[in-house]
Design an enzyme around this catalytic site. Structure first.
Site, PDB file in Angstrom:
ATOM      1  N   ASN A 226     -44.164  38.753 -10.159  1.00  0.00           N
ATOM      2  CA  ASN A 226     -43.831  38.023  -8.815  1.00  0.00           C
ATOM      3  C   ASN A 226     -42.337  38.177  -8.583  1.00  0.00           C
ATOM      4  O   ASN A 226     -41.870  39.092  -9.388  1.00  0.00           O
ATOM      5  CB  ASN A 226     -44.165  36.613  -8.915  1.00  0.00           C
ATOM      6  CG  ASN A 226     -43.095  35.956 -10.125  1.00  0.00           C
ATOM      7  OD1 ASN A 226     -41.984  35.755 -10.053  1.00  0.00           O
ATOM      8  ND2 ASN A 226     -43.919  35.770 -11.190  1.00  0.00           N
ATOM      9  N   ASP A 295     -49.823  32.858 -13.458  1.00  0.00           N
ATOM     10  CA  ASP A 295     -50.844  31.699 -13.665  1.00  0.00           C
ATOM     11  C   ASP A 295     -52.058  32.494 -14.207  1.00  0.00           C
ATOM     12  O   ASP A 295     -53.097  31.923 -14.986  1.00  0.00           O
ATOM     13  CB  ASP A 295     -51.464  31.282 -12.191  1.00  0.00           C
ATOM     14  CG  ASP A 295     -50.258  29.994 -11.960  1.00  0.00           C
ATOM     15  OD1 ASP A 295     -49.874  29.308 -12.946  1.00  0.00           O
ATOM     16  OD2 ASP A 295     -49.879  29.818 -10.914  1.00  0.00           O
ATOM     17  N   PRO A 321     -52.113  30.153 -20.034  1.00  0.00           N
ATOM     18  CA  PRO A 321     -51.889  28.694 -20.460  1.00  0.00           C
ATOM     19  C   PRO A 321     -51.053  28.185 -19.644  1.00  0.00           C
ATOM     20  O   PRO A 321     -49.915  28.739 -19.150  1.00  0.00           O
ATOM     21  CB  PRO A 321     -51.435  28.885 -21.959  1.00  0.00           C
ATOM     22  CG  PRO A 321     -50.875  30.133 -22.088  1.00  0.00           C
ATOM     23  CD  PRO A 321     -51.941  31.091 -21.126  1.00  0.00           C
ATOM     24  N   LYS A 353     -47.185  18.026  -8.988  1.00  0.00           N
ATOM     25  CA  LYS A 353     -46.811  18.926 -10.332  1.00  0.00           C
ATOM     26  C   LYS A 353     -46.168  17.907 -11.295  1.00  0.00           C
ATOM     27  O   LYS A 353     -46.533  17.813 -12.448  1.00  0.00           O
ATOM     28  CB  LYS A 353     -46.372  19.963 -10.021  1.00  0.00           C
ATOM     29  CG  LYS A 353     -47.087  21.024  -9.313  1.00  0.00           C
ATOM     30  CD  LYS A 353     -46.068  22.397  -8.927  1.00  0.00           C
ATOM     31  CE  LYS A 353     -47.309  23.390  -8.362  1.00  0.00           C
ATOM     32  NZ  LYS A 353     -46.304  24.444  -7.750  1.00  0.00           N
TER      33      LYS A 353
HETATM   34  O1  PMT Z   1     -35.681  33.552 -10.303  1.00  0.00           O
HETATM   35  P1  PMT Z   1     -35.028  33.371  -8.794  1.00  0.00           P
HETATM   36  O2  PMT Z   1     -35.129  34.792  -7.951  1.00  0.00           O
HETATM   37  O3  PMT Z   1     -33.434  32.620  -8.988  1.00  0.00           O
HETATM   38  O4  PMT Z   1     -35.908  32.370  -8.123  1.00  0.00           O
HETATM   39  C1  PMT Z   1     -36.030  31.019  -8.563  1.00  0.00           C
HETATM   40  C2  PMT Z   1     -37.527  30.458  -8.600  1.00  0.00           C
HETATM   41  C3  PMT Z   1     -37.775  30.029  -7.023  1.00  0.00           C
HETATM   42  C4  PMT Z   1     -38.406  31.127  -9.221  1.00  0.00           C
HETATM   43  C5  PMT Z   1     -37.316  29.009  -9.269  1.00  0.00           C
HETATM   44  O5  PMT Z   1     -36.277  28.185  -8.520  1.00  0.00           O
HETATM   45  C6  PMT Z   1     -38.649  28.321  -9.268  1.00  0.00           C
HETATM   46  O6  PMT Z   1     -38.726  27.471  -8.216  1.00  0.00           O
HETATM   47  N1  PMT Z   1     -39.273  28.345 -10.194  1.00  0.00           N
HETATM   48  C7  PMT Z   1     -40.792  27.721 -10.351  1.00  0.00           C
HETATM   49  C8  PMT Z   1     -41.725  28.646  -9.617  1.00  0.00           C
HETATM   50  C9  PMT Z   1     -43.101  28.036  -9.418  1.00  0.00           C
HETATM   51  O7  PMT Z   1     -43.555  27.899  -8.240  1.00  0.00           O
HETATM   52  O8  PMT Z   1     -43.575  27.712 -10.497  1.00  0.00           O
HETATM   53  P2  PMT Z   1     -45.217  26.959 -10.192  1.00  0.00           P
HETATM   54  O9  PMT Z   1     -45.324  26.147  -9.090  1.00  0.00           O
HETATM   55  O10 PMT Z   1     -46.204  28.020 -10.525  1.00  0.00           O
HETATM   56  O11 PMT Z   1     -45.029  26.071 -11.317  1.00  0.00           O
HETATM   57  C10 PMT Z   1     -44.440  24.691 -11.687  1.00  0.00           C
HETATM   58  C11 PMT Z   1     -43.843  24.745 -12.950  1.00  0.00           C
HETATM   59  O12 PMT Z   1     -44.808  24.827 -14.008  1.00  0.00           O
HETATM   60  C12 PMT Z   1     -42.726  25.517 -13.231  1.00  0.00           C
HETATM   61  O13 PMT Z   1     -41.645  24.842 -13.689  1.00  0.00           O
HETATM   62  C13 PMT Z   1     -43.082  26.670 -13.853  1.00  0.00           C
HETATM   63  O14 PMT Z   1     -42.398  27.348 -15.038  1.00  0.00           O
HETATM   64  C14 PMT Z   1     -44.375  25.904 -14.867  1.00  0.00           C
HETATM   65  N2  PMT Z   1     -45.508  26.648 -15.352  1.00  0.00           N
HETATM   66  C15 PMT Z   1     -46.063  27.366 -14.548  1.00  0.00           C
HETATM   67  C16 PMT Z   1     -47.282  28.234 -14.813  1.00  0.00           C
HETATM   68  C17 PMT Z   1     -47.483  28.009 -16.136  1.00  0.00           C
HETATM   69  N3  PMT Z   1     -48.685  28.920 -16.491  1.00  0.00           N
HETATM   70  N4  PMT Z   1     -47.110  27.402 -16.877  1.00  0.00           N
HETATM   71  C18 PMT Z   1     -45.868  26.568 -16.656  1.00  0.00           C
HETATM   72  O15 PMT Z   1     -45.287  26.075 -17.222  1.00  0.00           O
END
Ligand code: PMT
Length: 422
Positions: A226, A295, A321, A353
């Protein structure tokens, strides 16, 4: 599954983006070595970062660089003499007490010796005897001098008294020799000094940060990923270290250098990231998951480069996971923070979340505007905690966002809790 650990030593060119130095008064002590010319750049950078800089030079330093150079860069008269024209009464006591911190760059072997022995025979050494503020010592000299037992003993004595001594870097020296003796890069000095002038509200706390994307391999040369650059997570790690934390940064593949003082663990896939987080989470006081974790991963990874063939290709994916959910099972007193990059229903989606993953805080990240979110230096976020009004922030630098998030983490950390000694 393999990951690589590196310790940040500051060989990077990143500019301090926060208000760390704004309005802070810094005393820059310059002693007589060839690296004195580099102190001019340090003075300039401090001033451009918002600091008020008072330069004190030894007699020998003035043989290398004219005081006028520092006066022009800082806008302040350089202090150099205890007596006679230009000297101010009681300057030798006041100057070391009216600043946020003192940085000695370069610190010669002679200056280290006088400090260790408690000698005050000129303005700078006398100021140092009367100073009651943090002191950062940046030695620079010939490599044989640096290795001399007397110099090393003096450094050990200064460290034992609580002074921070930044060891010189290796390289070609002005005298033609090669070895340890070079003044560290200005950026390294600025980072080390930043910790001395920052609030130490994370002192003794172990802070775990994840950053960057994950790479989920399709074959030996292709992967799913990503747009995360790692900038937001690295900013969190830098700021947490400045605020006294012992920081471990678990990073997916990025082009960013290791932040000064931070231990970096390099991983590629979501499953590697999960293992690295699980390894360290039990000892941590806080986990901040800024990583954009994939994911899904390809159900099978081809052993050889896949050949171009049929006009359509179907790839089967298996869910990765959820790291935060796995960690929630182990959570004791740790503060756990998630991030949520959303393109619509920002706060509602982030709140879901927060609940679903059992978090203490979630940082809802606006990614619809071009100057916020992935791969840019600025970010617009809303910090959402349990049972409290959301903190909606304007567009800020990623370091400023990190400061705001860490303010809330510091407030949530149990006051009496001490880090486990691991
Ligand atoms: O890296 P940069 O270019 O500076 O950009 C920063 C960012 C936009 C990536 C950052 O600020 C950010 O928002 N990170 C989270 C990205 C996201 O949308 O994650 P998510 O919605 O898929 O997941 C939510 C949370 O669960 C996140 O904290 C993620 O780390 C965590 N997660 C997600 C998937 C997974 N399999 N395990 C997780 O723990």
């Amino acid at each position: 599954m393999e990951w690589v650990t590196r310790k940040g030593c500051g060989s990077f060119t990143k500019r301090l983006e926060t208000m760390t130095y704004t309005g802070k008064r810094i005393l820059l002590g310059v002693s007589g070595g060839i690296a004195a010319y580099k102190a001019a750049e340090l003075a300039r950078r401090l001033v451009s970062s918002g600091a008020q800089v008072k330069v004190v030079m030894t007699q020998a330093a003035q043989e290398f660089v004219a005081p006028l150079t520092f006066q022009a860069l800082t806008g302040e008269k350089v202090a150099a003499a205890m007596f006679g024209p230009g000297s101010e009464p009681l300057e030798h006591v006041a100057l070391g007490q009216q600043v946020a911190a003192i940085v000695l760059a370069p610190a010669t072997a002679n200056l280290l010796g006088k400090m260790a022995a408690g000698i005050g025979d000129d303005l700078l050494t006398t100021i140092l005897l009367a100073a009651n503020k943090p002191i950062l010592v940046c030695p620079a000299m010939n490599c044989e001098m640096w290795a001399h037992a007397a110099v090393q003993e003096n450094v050990a004595r200064l460290r034992a008294r609580g002074l921070t001594v930044l060891p010189p870097e290796a390289g070609e020296l002005a005298c033609g020799a090669t070895g340890y003796g070079r003044l560290p890069e200005v950026e390294t000095i600025l980072e080390a000094l930043a910790r001395l002038v920052s609030p130490q509200d994370l002192a003794g706390r172990k802070i775990l940060v994840t950053a960057g994307p994950t790479h989920e391999d399709l074959d030996p040369v292709r992967f799913l990923t990503n747009r995360s650059s790692g900038k937001q997570g690295y900013a969190l790690a830098r700021v947490a270290w400045r605020r006294g934390g012992e920081v471990c940064l678990i990073s997916g593949p990025t082009l960013l250098p290791v932040p000064y003082g931070v231990e970096r663990v390099e991983v590629r896939s979501a499953r590697e990231m999960l293992n690295a987080v699980l390894d360290r989470f039990p000892q941590a006081d806080a986990l901040l998951m800024a990583a954009a974790v994939g994911d899904y991963h390809p159900t099978s990874c081809a052993g050889h480069k896949m050949k171009r063939g049929a006009p359509e290709l179907t790839v089967h994916l298996t869910q990765n996971p959820d790291i935060l959910k796995e960690v929630a099972r182990l959570k004791k007193q740790q503060v756990v923070v998630g991030f949520a990059a959303e393109t619509r229903d920002l706060e509602a989606a982030a709140r879901r979340k927060l609940e679903d993953k059992g978090l203490d805080l979630i940082v809802a990240n606006e990614v619809n505007r071009p100057d916020s979110g992935f791969a840019v230096n600025t970010n617009e976020v809303t910090i959402i905690g349990r049972g409290q009004l959301p903190t909606r922030l304007p567009l800020l630098s990623k370091e400023e966002v990190a400061e705001k998030v860490l303010d809330q983490v510091a407030a949530l950390l149990p006051a009496a809790h001490k880090s486990k000694g691991v």
